[in-house]
Design a protein around this motif. Structure first.
Motif: not given
Ligand SMILES: Cc1ncc(C[n+]2csc(CCOP(=O)(O)OP(=O)(O)O)c2C)c(N)n1
Ligand code: SF4
Ligand SMILES: [Mg+2]
Length: 253
Positions: A112-122
């Motif tokens: 929602r906040r569109n924080v600049e993070l790369i999230t990889i969900c295994a």
């Protein structure tokens, strides 16, 4: 693991603790290849993971700064690190249980906040580390150690969830679609905003064994049969799509 990726591995951390045939090893290779091809230096990166087998992908293996934090909380720790040092490329690598079950609240709010993070969900569709309990992504009717008669609860579509919450880059591939998976991770690495890559992976020891997938290969075959690209899906009826999982880049803005 190919020789040219070994430079990204901390000394004395191989072989990994993953069970033979676990899909997390394939994902680990895909992430390192994406980093290698993006020419990003490990010194400019921070990897954050929670608790679970997937959380062991970066920590202890990656020769970089890593934070191995409490269950369900990697996005919260990663957000703090990114705010403190905005120049860091912060990548979260964790499982479906960690990111979308206990940690679901952090996931939707970071999107929602569109924080600049790369999230990889295994996403291996189960709690692997703790003995194969049902997770929020376990498919309907799948047998797990806590749903011996089959799962009755509908799973989250994680890509739709984060898209609805506001993520600006959203993609899903399985570990059997290795080239597009690497490409999606590379795109996520250069994305400005919250990026989410769901990597469908396998836990042959729990999910596979309980669901009559006799070998790790059968499990990968099962992923291959279920996954369908956005373009191919357009030609199928609702009925034909019933047991399929859409793969591709859904959002890139
Ligand atoms: C607060 C808390 N609750 C529960 C646990 C037990 N626990 C550890 S890992 C895990 C689930 C891991 O599943 P997932 O994130 O999908 O990773 P996988 O092992 O499947 O790769 C659970 C429930 C814990 N460590 N801490
Ligand atoms: S329990 Fe499952 S997810 Fe964990 S290492 Fe073994 S095969 Fe992989
Ligand atoms: Mg899992």
């Amino acid at each position: 693991m190919s020789q040219n990726l070994l430079k990204y591995i901390r000394p004395n951390t191989l072989p990994t603790p993953f069970c033979p045939g676990c899909g997390h090893g394939i994902l680990m290779g895909a992430i390192l290849r994406a980093i290698d091809e993006s020419s990003i230096e490990m010194k400019d990166m921070l990897f954050v993971s929670g608790i679970g087998c997937a959380a062991w992908i970066p920590s202890p293996h990656f020769a970089a700064d890593t934070m191995h934090v409490t269950h369900g909380r990697p996005i919260a720790f990663a957000t703090g690190a990114k705010l403190f040092n905005p120049k860091l490329k912060v990548m979260i690598i964790s499982g479906d249980g960690d990111l979308a079950s206990i940690g679901g609240n952090h996931l939707i709010h970071a999107a929602r906040r569109n924080v600049e993070l790369i999230t990889i969900c295994a996403n291996n569709e189960i709690y692997g580390m703790t003995g194969g309990q049902v997770s929020s992504t376990t498919p309907l009717a799948s047998v797990t150690s806590t749903t011996p008669q089959g799962n009755l609860e509908p799973p989250f579509d994680l890509c739709k969830l984060v898209e609805a919450a506001g993520a600006s880059f959203v993609a899903r591939y399985s570990v059997i679609q290795i080239m597009p998976l690497i490409k999606a991770i590379k795109k996520a690495l250069s994305h400005q905003g919250f990026s989410f890559v769901e990597a469908l992976t396998s836990c042959p020891v729990h999910y596979g064994r309980l669901n009559q997938l006799k070998s790790p290969f059968d499990h990968l075959q099962y992923l291959k049969e279920r996954c369908i690209s956005i373009d191919k899906a357009k030609k199928l009826t609702k009925d034909e799509l019933k047991d399929k999982v859409l793969t591709g880049i859904f959002i890139d803005k």
